[in-house]
Design an enzyme around this catalytic site. Structure first.
Site, mmCIF file in Angstrom:
data_model
loop_
_atom_site.group_PDB
_atom_site.id
_atom_site.type_symbol
_atom_site.label_atom_id
_atom_site.label_comp_id
_atom_site.label_asym_id
_atom_site.label_seq_id
_atom_site.Cartn_x
_atom_site.Cartn_y
_atom_site.Cartn_z
ATOM 1 N N CYS A 1 114.171 45.933 5.436
ATOM 2 C CA CYS A 1 115.135 45.475 6.567
ATOM 3 C C CYS A 1 115.143 44.202 7.170
ATOM 4 C CB CYS A 1 114.244 46.323 7.877
ATOM 5 S SG CYS A 1 112.559 45.990 8.181
ATOM 6 N N HIS A 2 114.428 43.091 6.512
ATOM 7 C CA HIS A 2 114.385 41.740 6.981
ATOM 8 C C HIS A 2 115.736 41.100 6.393
ATOM 9 C CE1 HIS A 2 112.508 42.059 2.873
ATOM 10 N NE2 HIS A 2 113.065 40.713 2.488
ATOM 11 N N GLU B 1 112.556 34.740 -0.575
ATOM 12 C CA GLU B 1 113.577 35.297 -1.412
ATOM 13 C C GLU B 1 114.876 34.102 -1.656
ATOM 14 O OE1 GLU B 1 115.199 39.038 0.092
ATOM 15 O OE2 GLU B 1 113.276 40.103 -0.155
ATOM 16 N N ASN C 1 112.272 51.347 10.926
ATOM 17 C CA ASN C 1 111.874 51.354 9.576
ATOM 18 C C ASN C 1 110.489 51.403 9.406
ATOM 19 O OD1 ASN C 1 111.301 51.163 6.862
ATOM 20 N ND2 ASN C 1 112.059 48.945 6.799
ATOM 21 N N TYR D 1 124.188 43.725 10.648
ATOM 22 C CA TYR D 1 124.076 44.839 11.528
ATOM 23 C C TYR D 1 125.657 45.560 11.488
ATOM 24 C CZ TYR D 1 119.783 43.420 12.832
ATOM 25 O OH TYR D 1 118.155 43.085 12.895
#
Length: 154
Positions: free
Chosen positions: A118-119, A146, A110, A89
């Site tokens: 956003c993850h 991912e 979001n 952030y």
């Protein structure tokens, strides 16, 4: 407003379209089901992404999330974070302007999670929050999918 739901590894999710653009991705099964060309393409992309995020690439279809100019600036920056990578952030606040808290609020609002990833934004010493039904557990699952390195989560 056309909606189309699909089964995902995180449970049912629903895509909504307005004026030829995706405007939201919500957790749960939508009441109305309309197979527009855009929603079918988005469903196919999501199916492929859940199978192999790296080869799916970034979401190629038009998005139009409702939000303030600042929120849209943050959401555009989220789309630049590559698959398998994270940012904090604070790092995003330095890049875009604003405070880590204001970035966190925009990320939390979001309306198109996963498609606007956003993850991939984490706290300096933890994962932070997540809007999915499974909360932070969903965020950790998406990051593991991912292959991202991220702060420990039990």
């Amino acid at each position: 407003m056309p909606q189309l739901s699909l089964h995902s590894p995180l449970g049912p999710i629903t895509l909504s379209e307005e004026d030829g653009k995706i405007i939201s991705l919500d957790w749960g099964w939508g009441r109305d089901q309309t197979e527009t060309p855009l929603l079918c393409q988005a469903r196919e992309w999501l199916d492929n992404w859940f199978d192999d995020p790296e080869s799916a690439g970034s979401f190629p279809l038009p998005l139009d999330p409702y939000g303030t100019a600042y929120q849209k600036k943050i959401w555009a920056a989220l789309q630049e974070i590559p698959v398998g990578e994270t940012t904090t952030y604070g790092e995003l606040a330095e890049k875009i302007g604003g405070s880590p808290q204001s970035v966190g609020q925009a990320v939390g609002r979001n309306p198109i999670p996963i498609l606007i990833p956003c993850h991939r934004v984490v706290g300096a010493s933890g994962l932070g929050g997540y809007s999915g039904d499974g909360g932070v557990d969903d965020k950790a699952w998406l990051l593991r999918l991912e292959g991202a390195k991220f702060p420990h989560h039990s």
